[in-house]
Scaffold this motif. Structure first.
Motif, PDB file in Angstrom:
ATOM      1  N   LEU A   1      -8.250   1.369  -6.003  1.00 11.92           N
ATOM      2  CA  LEU A   1      -6.664   1.484  -5.849  1.00 11.92           C
ATOM      3  C   LEU A   1      -6.098   0.291  -6.042  1.00 11.92           C
ATOM      4  O   LEU A   1      -6.616  -1.064  -5.722  1.00 11.92           O
ATOM      5  N   PRO A   2      -4.761   0.241  -6.991  1.00  7.51           N
ATOM      6  CA  PRO A   2      -3.937  -1.359  -6.738  1.00  7.51           C
ATOM      7  C   PRO A   2      -3.644  -1.505  -5.448  1.00  7.51           C
ATOM      8  O   PRO A   2      -3.465  -0.619  -4.546  1.00  7.51           O
ATOM      9  N   ASP A   3      -3.565  -2.662  -5.293  1.00  7.22           N
ATOM     10  CA  ASP A   3      -3.313  -3.298  -3.952  1.00  7.22           C
ATOM     11  C   ASP A   3      -2.163  -2.905  -3.289  1.00  7.22           C
ATOM     12  O   ASP A   3      -2.028  -2.374  -2.068  1.00  7.22           O
ATOM     13  N   TRP A   4      -1.052  -2.602  -4.040  1.00  8.17           N
ATOM     14  CA  TRP A   4       0.211  -2.100  -3.429  1.00  8.17           C
ATOM     15  C   TRP A   4       0.074  -0.561  -2.990  1.00  8.17           C
ATOM     16  O   TRP A   4       0.638  -0.205  -1.937  1.00  8.17           O
ATOM     17  N   ALA A   5      -0.978   0.127  -3.662  1.00  2.94           N
ATOM     18  CA  ALA A   5      -1.075   1.609  -3.270  1.00  2.94           C
ATOM     19  C   ALA A   5      -1.784   1.546  -1.875  1.00  2.94           C
ATOM     20  O   ALA A   5      -1.402   2.519  -1.066  1.00  2.94           O
ATOM     21  N   LYS A   6      -2.816   0.779  -1.904  1.00  2.88           N
ATOM     22  CA  LYS A   6      -3.577   0.632  -0.655  1.00  2.88           C
ATOM     23  C   LYS A   6      -2.488   0.460   0.641  1.00  2.88           C
ATOM     24  O   LYS A   6      -2.705   0.874   1.749  1.00  2.88           O
ATOM     25  N   ASP A   7      -1.634  -0.654   0.317  1.00  6.67           N
ATOM     26  CA  ASP A   7      -0.852  -1.116   1.448  1.00  6.67           C
ATOM     27  C   ASP A   7       0.324   0.255   1.717  1.00  6.67           C
ATOM     28  O   ASP A   7       0.555   0.519   2.970  1.00  6.67           O
ATOM     29  N   ASP A   8       0.744   0.766   0.613  1.00  5.58           N
ATOM     30  CA  ASP A   8       1.653   1.897   0.949  1.00  5.58           C
ATOM     31  C   ASP A   8       0.891   2.984   1.688  1.00  5.58           C
ATOM     32  O   ASP A   8       1.644   3.752   2.600  1.00  5.58           O
ATOM     33  N   LEU A   9      -0.145   3.280   1.346  1.00 10.60           N
ATOM     34  CA  LEU A   9      -0.997   4.541   2.128  1.00 10.60           C
ATOM     35  C   LEU A   9      -1.474   4.398   3.306  1.00 10.60           C
ATOM     36  O   LEU A   9      -1.208   5.008   4.264  1.00 10.60           O
ATOM     37  N   SER A  10      -1.696   2.871   3.697  1.00  5.87           N
ATOM     38  CA  SER A  10      -1.959   2.558   4.874  1.00  5.87           C
ATOM     39  C   SER A  10      -0.608   2.572   5.772  1.00  5.87           C
ATOM     40  O   SER A  10      -0.848   2.792   7.148  1.00  5.87           O
ATOM     41  N   ASP A  11       0.559   2.476   5.206  1.00  8.38           N
ATOM     42  CA  ASP A  11       1.729   2.271   5.868  1.00  8.38           C
ATOM     43  C   ASP A  11       2.459   3.686   6.332  1.00  8.38           C
ATOM     44  O   ASP A  11       2.999   3.785   7.105  1.00  8.38           O
ATOM     45  N   LEU A  12       1.799   4.523   5.715  1.00  8.24           N
ATOM     46  CA  LEU A  12       2.477   6.228   5.796  1.00  8.24           C
ATOM     47  C   LEU A  12       1.984   6.603   7.307  1.00  8.24           C
ATOM     48  O   LEU A  12       0.930   6.435   7.685  1.00  8.24           O
ATOM     49  N   LYS A  13       3.123   6.962   7.866  1.00  9.94           N
ATOM     50  CA  LYS A  13       3.027   7.415   9.255  1.00  9.94           C
ATOM     51  C   LYS A  13       1.897   8.641   9.418  1.00  9.94           C
ATOM     52  O   LYS A  13       1.955   9.538   8.712  1.00  9.94           O
ATOM     53  N   GLY A  14       0.960   8.399  10.296  1.00 13.97           N
ATOM     54  CA  GLY A  14       0.040   9.119  10.694  1.00 13.97           C
ATOM     55  C   GLY A  14      -1.064   9.145   9.706  1.00 13.97           C
ATOM     56  O   GLY A  14      -1.961  10.116   9.825  1.00 13.97           O
ATOM     57  N   HIS A  15      -1.088   8.391   8.824  1.00 14.37           N
ATOM     58  CA  HIS A  15      -2.057   8.360   7.767  1.00 14.37           C
ATOM     59  C   HIS A  15      -3.640   7.949   8.441  1.00 14.37           C
ATOM     60  O   HIS A  15      -3.811   6.998   9.063  1.00 14.37           O
ATOM     61  N   GLN A  16      -4.509   8.764   7.935  1.00 13.54           N
ATOM     62  CA  GLN A  16      -5.882   8.477   8.083  1.00 13.54           C
ATOM     63  C   GLN A  16      -6.691   8.559   6.895  1.00 13.54           C
ATOM     64  O   GLN A  16      -6.353   9.282   5.984  1.00 13.54           O
ATOM     65  N   LYS A  17      -7.567   7.519   6.646  1.00  7.98           N
ATOM     66  CA  LYS A  17      -8.162   7.432   5.377  1.00  7.98           C
ATOM     67  C   LYS A  17      -8.616   8.544   4.562  1.00  7.98           C
ATOM     68  O   LYS A  17      -8.194   9.056   3.554  1.00  7.98           O
ATOM     69  N   HIS A  18      -9.471   9.623   5.356  1.00 13.53           N
ATOM     70  CA  HIS A  18      -9.788  10.598   4.532  1.00 13.53           C
ATOM     71  C   HIS A  18      -8.889  12.121   4.538  1.00 13.53           C
ATOM     72  O   HIS A  18      -9.272  13.139   3.856  1.00 13.53           O
ATOM     73  N   ASP A  19      -7.743  11.797   5.274  1.00 11.51           N
ATOM     74  CA  ASP A  19      -6.884  12.948   5.164  1.00 11.51           C
ATOM     75  C   ASP A  19      -6.222  13.083   3.504  1.00 11.51           C
ATOM     76  O   ASP A  19      -5.649  14.126   3.352  1.00 11.51           O
ATOM     77  N   LEU A  20      -6.459  11.874   2.874  1.00 12.66           N
ATOM     78  CA  LEU A  20      -5.867  11.817   1.619  1.00 12.66           C
ATOM     79  C   LEU A  20      -6.495  12.660   0.557  1.00 12.66           C
ATOM     80  O   LEU A  20      -5.912  12.694  -0.562  1.00 12.66           O
ATOM     81  N   ILE A  21      -7.570  12.973   0.802  1.00 11.49           N
ATOM     82  CA  ILE A  21      -8.597  13.681  -0.313  1.00 11.49           C
ATOM     83  C   ILE A  21      -8.926  15.141   0.303  1.00 11.49           C
ATOM     84  O   ILE A  21      -9.507  15.712  -0.071  1.00 11.49           O
ATOM     85  N   SER A  22      -7.912  15.523   1.310  1.00  8.08           N
ATOM     86  CA  SER A  22      -8.210  16.967   1.779  1.00  8.08           C
ATOM     87  C   SER A  22      -7.764  18.062   0.704  1.00  8.08           C
ATOM     88  O   SER A  22      -7.773  19.258   1.037  1.00  8.08           O
ATOM     89  N   GLY A  23      -6.847  17.697  -0.165  1.00  7.62           N
ATOM     90  CA  GLY A  23      -6.338  18.470  -0.928  1.00  7.62           C
ATOM     91  C   GLY A  23      -4.961  19.112  -0.684  1.00  7.62           C
ATOM     92  O   GLY A  23      -4.060  19.901  -1.150  1.00  7.62           O
ATOM     93  N   ASP A  24      -4.500  18.551   0.338  1.00  8.23           N
ATOM     94  CA  ASP A  24      -3.355  19.183   1.180  1.00  8.23           C
ATOM     95  C   ASP A  24      -2.241  17.894   1.401  1.00  8.23           C
ATOM     96  O   ASP A  24      -1.582  17.700   2.286  1.00  8.23           O
ATOM     97  N   GLU A  25      -2.330  16.648   0.530  1.00 11.08           N
ATOM     98  CA  GLU A  25      -1.541  15.650   0.475  1.00 11.08           C
ATOM     99  C   GLU A  25       0.066  15.876   0.734  1.00 11.08           C
ATOM    100  O   GLU A  25       0.346  16.695   0.097  1.00 11.08           O
TER     101      GLU A  25
END
Length: 331
Positions: free
Chosen positions: A14-38
């Motif tokens: 992932l681009p560094d900025w994308a890692k930061d943005d995803l980490s900052d999203l409220k309630g974000h957990q790493k593996h929630d991103l690949i659930s297909g229900d983002e």
């Protein structure tokens, strides 16, 4: 005259900025991103990151453009971990390195999903000469746990049928890379090696694109190499970074496909090769193979580059593009 095509195996960091943005999203957990229900915010980050990595490849002069597989936190297991018939189990080591993935436990029939096709549709809007990337059927079955089919042979056939169905839904692509590291790391035994070849054949026959089977983390055993050549594929890949002598021995002993894919740039090491070094590796390969007039040579990373820092991935993509152009000048 051999056509040289600069490309990659996909699965980018992932681009560094994308890692930061995803980490900052409220309630974000790493593996929630690949659930297909983002949610829309997460989807927007991935859309922007996809646009960036496509542009990186275009600027690097790569001849085939991949979607990047930036959502694939579970690496090659991803097509199963997002499937409705799969439950994710515990964290498992991804081959012999410090990366981990969630164990995909198949608990129901593997019917059509369409997740990868949707990603490719998005990539096709950004670039021509798109290359699709999928786990090969043997590796995907090897990375998964079967609690539905109950038989290894039936499970491998079901995984192959599932992948073939996904491929049939793809938009038009130039090439399809089937990544098969398990053929090296956990080689199939007698009987299973023939079935692995049949499974690859089933997936390859689902598309009109050129199909490349890319093993890595070493070279294939002699028998597995011979069986893979029985599949209806256009090119077989060789990890010249990890085991160039073993790869060369297989080719000189058993022959190979009319086209080949050469893993020339280290996808796990941050040391950036020069374009001249990569070109020299191609020369070495051609000088040491009895058939040095291949139809096509794909110049690529030897493994997925997601192991690399993003800036190193960018540099290595540029090296591949430049190396292919150096060869064209020399011809």
């Amino acid at each position: 005259m051999t056509e040289r095509i600069a490309t990659t195996t996909g699965l980018f960091p992932l681009p560094d900025w994308a890692k930061d943005d995803l980490s900052d999203l409220k309630g974000h957990q790493k593996h929630d991103l690949i659930s297909g229900d983002e949610g829309p915010e997460v989807t927007a980050v991935y859309d922007d990151a996809r646009s960036e990595v496509v542009a990186v490849q275009q600027d690097a002069g790569l001849d085939r453009i991949v979607e990047g597989q930036l959502r694939w936190d579970d690496m090659l297991a991803h097509p199963l971990t997002v499937h409705d018939s799969v439950e994710t189990g515990g964290i498992v080591r991804y081959y012999d390195n410090n990366n981990f993935y969630r164990d995909p436990v198949v608990v129901d029939e593997l019917d059509f999903d369409g997740d990868v096709a949707a990603e490719l549709e998005s990539a096709a809007e950004l670039a021509d000469d798109v290359q699709a990337v999928l786990p090969g059927p043997y590796s995907l079955a090897d990375l998964a746990t079967d609690e539905y089919y109950g038989d290894d042979e039936e499970f491998l056939a079901a995984v192959a049928e599932f992948l073939a169905g996904e491929v049939e839904a793809f938009p038009s692509v130039e090439t399809l890379f089937l990544l098969e590291p398990s053929l090296v790391v956990s080689p199939p035994e007698d009987g299973e090696d023939a079935r692995a070849s049949e499974a690859i054949d089933a997936v390859a026959n689902a598309t009109d694109a050129d199909v490349v089977v890319q093993p890595y983390f070493g070279s294939l055993t002699e028998k597995v190499h011979a069986h893979v050549l029985d599949a209806d594929i256009d090119a077989l890949g060789y990890d010249l970074v990890t085991d160039h002598e073993g790869c060369l021995s297989n080719i000189n002993e058993f022959g190979t496909t009319d086209s080949v894919s050469l893993g020339l740039v280290d996808g796990q090491n941050t040391l950036v090769e020069s374009a001249e070094t990569v070109a020299e590796r191609v020369d070495w390969f051609e000088e040491n193979t009895p058939v040095n007039e291949f139809e096509t040579e794909y110049l690529t990373t030897n493994t997925e580059p997601f192991y690399l820092p993003y800036s190193k991935f960018e540099e290595k993509a540029a090296v591949l593009g430049e190396a292919a152009r150096l060869e064209e000048v020399e011809i």
